[in-house]
Design a protein around this motif. Structure first.
Motif, PDB file in Angstrom:
ATOM      1  N   LEU A 118       0.782  -1.237   0.000  1.00  0.00           N
ATOM      2  CA  LEU A 118       0.000   0.000   0.000  1.00  0.00           C
ATOM      3  C   LEU A 118       0.815   1.290   0.000  1.00  0.00           C
ATOM      4  O   LEU A 118       0.271   2.346  -0.307  1.00  0.00           O
ATOM      5  CB  LEU A 118      -0.957   0.023   1.207  1.00  0.00           C
ATOM      6  CG  LEU A 118      -2.027  -1.059   1.232  1.00  0.00           C
ATOM      7  CD1 LEU A 118      -2.883  -0.926   2.481  1.00  0.00           C
ATOM      8  CD2 LEU A 118      -2.881  -1.003  -0.029  1.00  0.00           C
ATOM      9  N   SER A 119       2.067   1.211   0.345  1.00  0.00           N
ATOM     10  CA  SER A 119       2.880   2.427   0.429  1.00  0.00           C
ATOM     11  C   SER A 119       3.835   2.526  -0.755  1.00  0.00           C
ATOM     12  O   SER A 119       4.328   1.517  -1.256  1.00  0.00           O
ATOM     13  CB  SER A 119       3.688   2.433   1.729  1.00  0.00           C
ATOM     14  OG  SER A 119       4.500   3.590   1.794  1.00  0.00           O
ATOM     15  N   SER A 120       4.108   3.747  -1.152  1.00  0.00           N
ATOM     16  CA  SER A 120       5.131   3.970  -2.171  1.00  0.00           C
ATOM     17  C   SER A 120       6.338   4.685  -1.560  1.00  0.00           C
ATOM     18  O   SER A 120       7.279   5.025  -2.266  1.00  0.00           O
ATOM     19  CB  SER A 120       4.552   4.791  -3.327  1.00  0.00           C
ATOM     20  OG  SER A 120       4.075   6.036  -2.847  1.00  0.00           O
ATOM     21  N   ARG A 172      -4.555   5.276   2.139  1.00  0.00           N
ATOM     22  CA  ARG A 172      -3.580   5.344   1.046  1.00  0.00           C
ATOM     23  C   ARG A 172      -2.632   6.514   1.297  1.00  0.00           C
ATOM     24  O   ARG A 172      -2.937   7.433   2.049  1.00  0.00           O
ATOM     25  CB  ARG A 172      -4.272   5.552  -0.309  1.00  0.00           C
ATOM     26  CG  ARG A 172      -5.165   4.402  -0.763  1.00  0.00           C
ATOM     27  CD  ARG A 172      -4.330   3.136  -1.054  1.00  0.00           C
ATOM     28  NE  ARG A 172      -5.134   2.034  -1.539  1.00  0.00           N
ATOM     29  CZ  ARG A 172      -5.688   1.110  -0.766  1.00  0.00           C
ATOM     30  NH1 ARG A 172      -5.581   1.158   0.534  1.00  0.00           N
ATOM     31  NH2 ARG A 172      -6.379   0.121  -1.297  1.00  0.00           N
ATOM     32  N   GLY A 173      -1.514   6.476   0.599  1.00  0.00           N
ATOM     33  CA  GLY A 173      -0.567   7.586   0.600  1.00  0.00           C
ATOM     34  C   GLY A 173      -0.049   7.941   1.984  1.00  0.00           C
ATOM     35  O   GLY A 173       0.222   7.062   2.807  1.00  0.00           O
ATOM     36  N   GLU A 194      -1.487   9.189   4.468  1.00  0.00           N
ATOM     37  CA  GLU A 194      -2.352   8.778   5.574  1.00  0.00           C
ATOM     38  C   GLU A 194      -2.027   7.345   6.004  1.00  0.00           C
ATOM     39  O   GLU A 194      -1.931   7.045   7.195  1.00  0.00           O
ATOM     40  CB  GLU A 194      -3.820   8.905   5.163  1.00  0.00           C
ATOM     41  CG  GLU A 194      -4.780   8.724   6.311  1.00  0.00           C
ATOM     42  CD  GLU A 194      -6.226   8.937   5.911  1.00  0.00           C
ATOM     43  OE1 GLU A 194      -6.979   9.430   6.769  1.00  0.00           O
ATOM     44  OE2 GLU A 194      -6.608   8.599   4.769  1.00  0.00           O
ATOM     45  N   PHE A 195      -1.833   6.447   5.030  1.00  0.00           N
ATOM     46  CA  PHE A 195      -1.433   5.080   5.364  1.00  0.00           C
ATOM     47  C   PHE A 195      -0.066   5.080   6.037  1.00  0.00           C
ATOM     48  O   PHE A 195       0.130   4.422   7.064  1.00  0.00           O
ATOM     49  CB  PHE A 195      -1.397   4.159   4.136  1.00  0.00           C
ATOM     50  CG  PHE A 195      -0.801   2.822   4.482  1.00  0.00           C
ATOM     51  CD1 PHE A 195      -1.575   1.838   5.058  1.00  0.00           C
ATOM     52  CD2 PHE A 195       0.562   2.574   4.288  1.00  0.00           C
ATOM     53  CE1 PHE A 195      -1.012   0.611   5.428  1.00  0.00           C
ATOM     54  CE2 PHE A 195       1.128   1.367   4.659  1.00  0.00           C
ATOM     55  CZ  PHE A 195       0.331   0.384   5.225  1.00  0.00           C
ATOM     56  N   ASP A 196       0.886   5.788   5.445  1.00  0.00           N
ATOM     57  CA  ASP A 196       2.252   5.797   5.976  1.00  0.00           C
ATOM     58  C   ASP A 196       2.278   6.233   7.440  1.00  0.00           C
ATOM     59  O   ASP A 196       2.932   5.611   8.279  1.00  0.00           O
ATOM     60  CB  ASP A 196       3.153   6.713   5.147  1.00  0.00           C
ATOM     61  CG  ASP A 196       3.362   6.198   3.728  1.00  0.00           C
ATOM     62  OD1 ASP A 196       3.060   5.020   3.437  1.00  0.00           O
ATOM     63  OD2 ASP A 196       3.836   7.008   2.896  1.00  0.00           O
ATOM     64  N   ALA A 197       1.547   7.304   7.752  1.00  0.00           N
ATOM     65  CA  ALA A 197       1.517   7.817   9.123  1.00  0.00           C
ATOM     66  C   ALA A 197       0.859   6.806  10.066  1.00  0.00           C
ATOM     67  O   ALA A 197       1.337   6.583  11.185  1.00  0.00           O
ATOM     68  CB  ALA A 197       0.782   9.154   9.168  1.00  0.00           C
ATOM     69  N   ALA A 198      -0.228   6.183   9.610  1.00  0.00           N
ATOM     70  CA  ALA A 198      -0.924   5.201  10.447  1.00  0.00           C
ATOM     71  C   ALA A 198      -0.046   3.969  10.668  1.00  0.00           C
ATOM     72  O   ALA A 198       0.032   3.445  11.789  1.00  0.00           O
ATOM     73  CB  ALA A 198      -2.250   4.812   9.812  1.00  0.00           C
ATOM     74  N   TYR A 199       0.623   3.506   9.613  1.00  0.00           N
ATOM     75  CA  TYR A 199       1.499   2.339   9.736  1.00  0.00           C
ATOM     76  C   TYR A 199       2.644   2.637  10.702  1.00  0.00           C
ATOM     77  O   TYR A 199       2.929   1.837  11.606  1.00  0.00           O
ATOM     78  CB  TYR A 199       2.042   1.936   8.357  1.00  0.00           C
ATOM     79  CG  TYR A 199       3.078   0.831   8.418  1.00  0.00           C
ATOM     80  CD1 TYR A 199       2.717  -0.477   8.741  1.00  0.00           C
ATOM     81  CD2 TYR A 199       4.421   1.096   8.163  1.00  0.00           C
ATOM     82  CE1 TYR A 199       3.664  -1.492   8.799  1.00  0.00           C
ATOM     83  CE2 TYR A 199       5.372   0.088   8.217  1.00  0.00           C
ATOM     84  CZ  TYR A 199       4.993  -1.200   8.540  1.00  0.00           C
ATOM     85  OH  TYR A 199       5.944  -2.198   8.612  1.00  0.00           O
ATOM     86  N   ALA A 241       9.550  11.647  11.315  1.00  0.00           N
ATOM     87  CA  ALA A 241       9.813  12.084   9.928  1.00  0.00           C
ATOM     88  C   ALA A 241       8.532  12.304   9.144  1.00  0.00           C
ATOM     89  O   ALA A 241       8.498  13.136   8.224  1.00  0.00           O
ATOM     90  CB  ALA A 241      10.699  11.050   9.214  1.00  0.00           C
ATOM     91  N   LEU A 242       7.478  11.581   9.477  1.00  0.00           N
ATOM     92  CA  LEU A 242       6.223  11.675   8.738  1.00  0.00           C
ATOM     93  C   LEU A 242       5.289  12.764   9.267  1.00  0.00           C
ATOM     94  O   LEU A 242       4.244  13.019   8.664  1.00  0.00           O
ATOM     95  CB  LEU A 242       5.498  10.326   8.740  1.00  0.00           C
ATOM     96  CG  LEU A 242       6.181   9.234   7.939  1.00  0.00           C
ATOM     97  CD1 LEU A 242       5.569   7.872   8.226  1.00  0.00           C
ATOM     98  CD2 LEU A 242       6.150   9.546   6.442  1.00  0.00           C
ATOM     99  N   GLN A 243       5.664  13.409  10.344  1.00  0.00           N
ATOM    100  CA  GLN A 243       4.801  14.466  10.910  1.00  0.00           C
ATOM    101  C   GLN A 243       4.939  15.771  10.166  1.00  0.00           C
ATOM    102  O   GLN A 243       5.880  16.100   9.561  1.00  0.00           O
ATOM    103  CB  GLN A 243       5.110  14.681  12.388  1.00  0.00           C
ATOM    104  CG  GLN A 243       4.647  13.515  13.226  1.00  0.00           C
ATOM    105  CD  GLN A 243       4.948  13.692  14.703  1.00  0.00           C
ATOM    106  OE1 GLN A 243       5.678  14.580  15.122  1.00  0.00           O
ATOM    107  NE2 GLN A 243       4.385  12.817  15.511  1.00  0.00           N
TER     108      GLN A 243
END
Length: 174
Positions: free
Chosen positions: A53-55, A112-113, A115-120, A172-174
């Motif tokens: 799901l992540s790129s 997705r995108g 939002e997924f990355d931050a949740a993961y 890093a994702l914040q």
């Protein structure tokens, strides 16, 4: 974004309800082995989902690390169980972990995108914090077999490094 919390944290919170069929501190080494094996497999599932799901290359790097390290620990655990002529024993806590992981995964697949990355990343941090705390403060002090205890201690070192990596990802994702 709906905040996702780790299956392990949820299971810990539920220790007073469904999972309290057995107090974790009173479980046997073989029940601990099942919890650890279950927790590793859940994190491997999360990692494969992240790869799909992540790129984000950083998410992919972390997910590949999770797959490699958790698979290696599970293989070592299975080897030790075979050597000891024992089998991991399913228990209410492991079952709660699996049920809660399904809910987490159901939430992940809707994202997705970024939002997924931050949740993961947030889930991985919470997951490793909860697992590491339980392993270090409840399981290891109560493990009877020296070889099993040594394996859990080795795993804890690896998973503390994962926790640090997850924390950096969250920042890093914040």
């Amino acid at each position: 974004m709906k905040k996702l919390i780790s299956a392990f944290a949820v299971a810990l919170a539920m220790t007073g309800t469904q999972a309290s069929a057995q107090d974790v501190a009173e479980m046997s080494d073989l029940e601990y082995a099942h919890i650890a094996y279950t927790a590793d497999n859940i994190d491997i599932r999360y990692a494969y989902l992240a790869l799909a799901l992540s790129s984000n290359p950083d998410i992919h790097e972390f997910a590949n690390t999770m797959i490699r390290d958790h698979t290696a620990v599970n293989e070592a655990a299975l080897g030790l169980l075979e050597k000891l002529g024992a089998s991991a024993q399913d228990n209410a806590f492991s079952q709660t972990l699996n049920a809660n992981a399904e809910e987490i995964i159901d939430g992940f697949v809707k994202l997705r995108g970024a939002e997924f990355d931050a949740a993961y990343a947030a889930n991985e941090l919470a997951y490793h914090q909860a697992v590491n705390d339980l392993v270090e403060n409840t399981m290891i002090p109560n493990i009877d077999n020296a070889e099993v205890k040594a394996l859990f201690e080795q795993g804890l070192e690896i998973f503390k490094a994962h926790e640090g990596h997850a924390e950096m990802m969250v920042e890093a994702l914040q």
